[in-house]
Scaffold this active site. Structure first.
Site, PDB file in Angstrom:
ATOM      1  N   ASP A  69       8.570  -1.385 -15.695  1.00  0.00           N
ATOM      2  CA  ASP A  69       7.867  -0.179 -15.273  1.00  0.00           C
ATOM      3  C   ASP A  69       6.367  -0.435 -15.385  1.00  0.00           C
ATOM      4  O   ASP A  69       5.849  -0.659 -16.483  1.00  0.00           O
ATOM      5  CB  ASP A  69       8.285   0.981 -16.191  1.00  0.00           C
ATOM      6  CG  ASP A  69       7.676   2.302 -15.753  1.00  0.00           C
ATOM      7  OD1 ASP A  69       6.693   2.299 -14.987  1.00  0.00           O
ATOM      8  OD2 ASP A  69       8.207   3.343 -16.189  1.00  0.00           O
ATOM      9  N   TYR A 162      -3.287  10.305  -4.036  1.00  0.00           N
ATOM     10  CA  TYR A 162      -3.028   8.938  -3.566  1.00  0.00           C
ATOM     11  C   TYR A 162      -4.339   8.247  -3.178  1.00  0.00           C
ATOM     12  O   TYR A 162      -4.597   7.101  -3.547  1.00  0.00           O
ATOM     13  CB  TYR A 162      -2.062   8.998  -2.379  1.00  0.00           C
ATOM     14  CG  TYR A 162      -1.608   7.658  -1.850  1.00  0.00           C
ATOM     15  CD1 TYR A 162      -0.647   6.917  -2.540  1.00  0.00           C
ATOM     16  CD2 TYR A 162      -2.110   7.139  -0.661  1.00  0.00           C
ATOM     17  CE1 TYR A 162      -0.215   5.684  -2.043  1.00  0.00           C
ATOM     18  CE2 TYR A 162      -1.686   5.917  -0.173  1.00  0.00           C
ATOM     19  CZ  TYR A 162      -0.739   5.193  -0.864  1.00  0.00           C
ATOM     20  OH  TYR A 162      -0.318   3.974  -0.386  1.00  0.00           O
TER      21      TYR A 162
HETATM   22  N1  LIG Z   1       3.859   1.539   3.714  1.00  0.00           N
HETATM   23  C1  LIG Z   1       2.576   1.816   3.985  1.00  0.00           C
HETATM   24  O1  LIG Z   1       2.232   2.328   5.063  1.00  0.00           O
HETATM   25  C2  LIG Z   1       1.517   1.507   2.970  1.00  0.00           C
HETATM   26  C3  LIG Z   1       0.186   1.615   3.383  1.00  0.00           C
HETATM   27  C4  LIG Z   1      -0.826   1.322   2.490  1.00  0.00           C
HETATM   28  C5  LIG Z   1      -0.515   0.929   1.204  1.00  0.00           C
HETATM   29  N2  LIG Z   1       0.789   0.838   0.813  1.00  0.00           N
HETATM   30  C6  LIG Z   1       1.047   0.419  -0.562  1.00  0.00           C
HETATM   31  O2  LIG Z   1       1.854  -0.731  -0.548  1.00  0.00           O
HETATM   32  C7  LIG Z   1       2.637  -0.786  -1.739  1.00  0.00           C
HETATM   33  C8  LIG Z   1       4.099  -0.976  -1.362  1.00  0.00           C
HETATM   34  O3  LIG Z   1       4.495   0.157  -0.610  1.00  0.00           O
HETATM   35  P1  LIG Z   1       5.791   0.178   0.311  1.00  0.00           P
HETATM   36  O4  LIG Z   1       5.419   0.864   1.551  1.00  0.00           O
HETATM   37  O5  LIG Z   1       6.414  -1.159   0.351  1.00  0.00           O
HETATM   38  O6  LIG Z   1       6.676   1.218  -0.537  1.00  0.00           O
HETATM   39  P2  LIG Z   1       8.182   1.156  -1.051  1.00  0.00           P
HETATM   40  O7  LIG Z   1       8.458   2.534  -1.562  1.00  0.00           O
HETATM   41  O8  LIG Z   1       9.054   0.572  -0.014  1.00  0.00           O
HETATM   42  O9  LIG Z   1       8.100   0.121  -2.287  1.00  0.00           O
HETATM   43  C9  LIG Z   1       7.468   0.442  -3.480  1.00  0.00           C
HETATM   44  C10 LIG Z   1       8.167  -0.290  -4.610  1.00  0.00           C
HETATM   45  O10 LIG Z   1       7.478   0.006  -5.837  1.00  0.00           O
HETATM   46  C11 LIG Z   1       8.435   0.213  -6.831  1.00  0.00           C
HETATM   47  N3  LIG Z   1       7.897   1.045  -7.903  1.00  0.00           N
HETATM   48  C12 LIG Z   1       7.581   2.365  -7.841  1.00  0.00           C
HETATM   49  N4  LIG Z   1       7.182   2.778  -9.060  1.00  0.00           N
HETATM   50  C13 LIG Z   1       7.252   1.701  -9.886  1.00  0.00           C
HETATM   51  C14 LIG Z   1       6.998   1.513 -11.252  1.00  0.00           C
HETATM   52  N5  LIG Z   1       6.606   2.536 -12.042  1.00  0.00           N
HETATM   53  N6  LIG Z   1       7.160   0.284 -11.780  1.00  0.00           N
HETATM   54  C15 LIG Z   1       7.562  -0.750 -11.019  1.00  0.00           C
HETATM   55  N7  LIG Z   1       7.862  -0.626  -9.707  1.00  0.00           N
HETATM   56  C16 LIG Z   1       7.701   0.597  -9.157  1.00  0.00           C
HETATM   57  C17 LIG Z   1       9.573   0.922  -6.112  1.00  0.00           C
HETATM   58  O11 LIG Z   1      10.796   0.849  -6.856  1.00  0.00           O
HETATM   59  C18 LIG Z   1       9.612   0.171  -4.808  1.00  0.00           C
HETATM   60  O12 LIG Z   1      10.473  -0.957  -4.881  1.00  0.00           O
HETATM   61  C19 LIG Z   1       2.351   0.510  -2.495  1.00  0.00           C
HETATM   62  O13 LIG Z   1       1.383   0.283  -3.481  1.00  0.00           O
HETATM   63  C20 LIG Z   1       1.796   1.418  -1.405  1.00  0.00           C
HETATM   64  O14 LIG Z   1       0.947   2.417  -1.943  1.00  0.00           O
HETATM   65  C21 LIG Z   1       1.810   1.127   1.661  1.00  0.00           C
END
Ligand SMILES: NC(=O)c1ccc[n+]([C@@H]2O[C@H](COP(=O)([O-])OP(=O)(O)OC[C@H]3O[C@@H](n4cnc5c(N)ncnc54)[C@H](O)[C@@H]3O)[C@@H](O)[C@H]2O)c1
Length: 258
Positions: A69, A162
């Site tokens: 975590d 966010y």
């Molecule tokens: N998808 C987008 O459009 C986008 C755009 C900009 C930034 N991001 C960033 O990219 C990163 C990945 O996002 P994504 O789209 O792949 O999302 P996602 O929800 O598919 O993956 C996020 C992962 O983080 C894990 N997670 C959440 N809380 C956690 C914790 N406390 N400890 C450990 N793991 C934890 C989740 O279990 C999940 O596997 C994030 O930081 C998100 O903010 C995403």
């Protein structure tokens, strides 16, 4: 898993990837493996990280999985201790762990929701990077990358928690890069634009609306693919980026041009 990175740019390196169970983190794990890195994959959801490990499909690499975590200092310490114990050292640390915020006007965000977003996206980023840095400073080498967002640069409506968490992470990267440069440790942010992952596939009408608005704003007219974000993560971790620190690499289809 189809990636964009070819070659063995990270052969023999050890990489810790947090948030490796889904979306962008999973694609980063795949791309690092394609570049030859041994991996410690971690996520809050251990089964998801294990699935990522199964999808790697390279028997010549060492791939470990551990639940952790990102909000818990002891868990981050344990993650890097385990990586060192099982894989010998840590050269590369990348955290993609993150959560979306509540969809609400800034003044209507519940303080518990605010706290949850900051705890994961900002405090978590700090705890991960600090635990990585303690090892890397001692070995006088390493690369840390925090996955932030295009909203670290421009705000988005109904998204203040966010946006603030990602803006904070951007400045954390700069501050850490400054502190760690004398020790040979690079720290960068990788900022995805609107990317097709479980995070952006929510089904509620409000979500569909914000999805339409985001797409209309992207010059390339489409969402990014996780593999397109991951290719930049390999670049930042590689010897092609040895003079890059304290900056943000945006992979956003041109979102920030207008
Ligand atoms: N998808 C987008 O459009 C986008 C755009 C900009 C930034 N991001 C960033 O990219 C990163 C990945 O996002 P994504 O789209 O792949 O999302 P996602 O929800 O598919 O993956 C996020 C992962 O983080 C894990 N997670 C959440 N809380 C956690 C914790 N406390 N400890 C450990 N793991 C934890 C989740 O279990 C999940 O596997 C994030 O930081 C998100 O903010 C995403």
């Amino acid at each position: 898993m189809t990636g964009l990175w070819a070659g063995d740019a990270l052969k023999g390196r050890v990489a810790v990837v947090n948030g490796a169970g889904s979306g962008i983190g999973r694609a980063i794990a795949g791309a690092l493996a394609a570049a030859g890195a041994d991996l410690m994959l971690s996520d809050l959801a251990e089964a998801s990280a294990a699935q990522t490990a199964q999808g790697i499909g390279r028997g010549d690499l060492r791939v470990e999985v551990m639940a952790s975590d990102v909000r818990a200092p002891a868990a981050m310490e344990a993650l890097f201790a385990r990586a060192e114990d099982r894989l010998g050292r840590v050269d590369v640390a990348i955290s993609a762990a993150g959560i979306g915020g509540p969809a609400a006007l800034a003044h209507e965000i519940a303080s518990a929701d605010w706290d949850a977003v900051i705890a994961t996206n900002l405090t978590g980023a700090f705890l991960f990077a600090a635990a990585a840095a303690r090892r890397m400073v001692a070995q006088k080498a390493g690369s840390i990358t925090l996955v932030t967002s295009q909203v670290s640069e421009v705000a988005q409506r109904n998204c203040a928690a966010y946006v603030a968490s990602k803006g904070g992470a951007k400045m954390l990267v700069k501050a850490m890069a400054l502190d760690l440069a004398p020790y040979g440790v690079r720290v960068n942010a990788l900022a995805p634009g609107f990317t097709d992952t479980p995070m952006t596939r929510g089904g509620d009408p409000g979500h569909a609306d914000s999805r339409r608005q985001s797409l209309a704003h992207i010059p390339m007219g489409r969402m990014g693919r996780p593999e397109e974000i991951a290719a930049a993560a390999v670049f930042l971790a590689s010897d092609a980026a040895t003079y890059i620190t304290g900056t943000t690499v945006f992979v956003d289809g041109g979102y920030l041009t207008v």
